[in-house]
Design an enzyme around this catalytic site. Structure first.
Site, mmCIF file in Angstrom:
data_model
loop_
_atom_site.group_PDB
_atom_site.id
_atom_site.type_symbol
_atom_site.label_atom_id
_atom_site.label_comp_id
_atom_site.label_asym_id
_atom_site.label_seq_id
_atom_site.Cartn_x
_atom_site.Cartn_y
_atom_site.Cartn_z
ATOM 1 N N ASN A 8 28.595 -9.815 -30.512
ATOM 2 C CA ASN A 8 29.107 -9.344 -29.231
ATOM 3 C C ASN A 8 28.285 -8.160 -28.728
ATOM 4 O O ASN A 8 28.704 -7.451 -27.821
ATOM 5 C CB ASN A 8 30.583 -8.949 -29.363
ATOM 6 C CG ASN A 8 31.451 -10.143 -29.715
ATOM 7 O OD1 ASN A 8 31.289 -11.225 -29.164
ATOM 8 N ND2 ASN A 8 32.376 -9.961 -30.657
ATOM 9 N N ALA A 10 25.734 -6.579 -26.596
ATOM 10 C CA ALA A 10 25.116 -6.935 -25.314
ATOM 11 C C ALA A 10 23.602 -6.725 -25.339
ATOM 12 O O ALA A 10 22.843 -7.517 -24.761
ATOM 13 C CB ALA A 10 25.740 -6.124 -24.186
ATOM 14 N N LYS A 12 21.643 -6.859 -27.994
ATOM 15 C CA LYS A 12 21.058 -7.896 -28.845
ATOM 16 C C LYS A 12 20.981 -9.220 -28.076
ATOM 17 O O LYS A 12 20.004 -9.965 -28.188
ATOM 18 C CB LYS A 12 21.894 -8.060 -30.120
ATOM 19 C CG LYS A 12 21.226 -8.871 -31.215
ATOM 20 C CD LYS A 12 22.049 -8.866 -32.487
ATOM 21 C CE LYS A 12 21.976 -7.545 -33.216
ATOM 22 N NZ LYS A 12 22.631 -7.624 -34.557
ATOM 23 N N ASP A 68 21.312 -11.232 -38.503
ATOM 24 C CA ASP A 68 21.782 -10.132 -39.330
ATOM 25 C C ASP A 68 20.572 -9.261 -39.594
ATOM 26 O O ASP A 68 19.549 -9.749 -40.095
ATOM 27 C CB ASP A 68 22.410 -10.610 -40.644
ATOM 28 C CG ASP A 68 23.307 -9.527 -41.240
ATOM 29 O OD1 ASP A 68 24.218 -9.057 -40.532
ATOM 30 O OD2 ASP A 68 23.085 -9.124 -42.389
ATOM 31 N N HIS A 182 10.906 -6.633 -35.562
ATOM 32 C CA HIS A 182 11.362 -7.523 -36.626
ATOM 33 C C HIS A 182 12.065 -8.742 -36.048
ATOM 34 O O HIS A 182 11.917 -9.858 -36.537
ATOM 35 C CB HIS A 182 12.294 -6.767 -37.584
ATOM 36 C CG HIS A 182 13.443 -6.069 -36.920
ATOM 37 N ND1 HIS A 182 13.288 -5.232 -35.835
ATOM 38 C CD2 HIS A 182 14.777 -6.070 -37.187
ATOM 39 C CE1 HIS A 182 14.470 -4.763 -35.463
ATOM 40 N NE2 HIS A 182 15.386 -5.259 -36.254
#
Length: 201
Positions: A8, A10, A12, A68, A182
């Protein structure tokens, strides 16, 4: 193709949407579909990303993408690692970027070896029980400063100095970050897998 993003966050969402837009992928957050956040009980980024992707796919009936990611610091044995977002919370503080950065600076006080890397695991599944998940890992090396610098980004970006670029991640323009990060490195691997295995693009 529509994928549920098992997050959730935003910022990302914007970052990943930009990275995957060339394939015609549309990302929707799990929160916008009323899906609760998944448990993240594992010790590795890849295992947690897979758990989150399967959770989002199970609740939505759609293919899902999970990220992740976090910070791994050499002198701290890889910490904060998968606990990066909750680093200060684990020590009795609040869950915020500022509190996490403060704890990291305290932990590294007087430490000379400040090498670190951002790590990102991206996992995509066609369904909750997909036997062949797509898994990509990206690592971005740098060093932790003694004080934050830069106004952009999120998380540990103000403390992560990238010698090759001569500035912190928080000081980089978004387009530069999206080429070197990354997440960008993992996304490039995943894009190749999307094309080869899912026949996208």
């Amino acid at each position: 193709m529509k994928l549920v993003l098992a997050s959730n966050n935003a910022k990302k969402l914007l970052e990943l949407q930009a990275l995957f837009s060339p394939l015609g992928i549309e990302l929707v957050t799990q929160g916008s579909l009323g899906i609760p956040e998944a448990e993240e009980p594992f010790l590795t980024f890849a295992e947690n990303a897979l758990a989150k992707a399967r959770h989002a796919a199970a609740h939505s009936g759609l293919p899902a993408l999970a990220d992740d990611s976090g910070l791994s610091v050499e002198a701290l044995g890889g910490a904060p690692g998968v606990r990066s977002a909750r680093y200060a919370l684990d020590a009795g503080g609040e869950k915020s970027d500022a509190a996490n950065n403060d704890r990291l600076l305290r932990e590294l006080s007087g430490v000379e070896d400040r090498r670190a890397r951002f790590v990102c695991a991206l996992v995509a599944v066609r369904s909750a029980d997909d036997p062949e998940p797509l898994v990509a890992m990206g690592r971005w090396a740098g060093e932790i400063l003694t004080a934050p610098a830069g106004e952009g980004g999120f998380g540990y970006d103000p403390l992560m100095h990238v010698p090759a670029l001569g500035q912190t991640v928080a000081s980089l323009p978004a387009d530069v970050k999206n080429r070197h990060s990354h997440r960008a490195l993992a996304a490039a691997q995943l894009i190749a897998q999307f094309r080869e295995v899912w026949h996208l693009g």
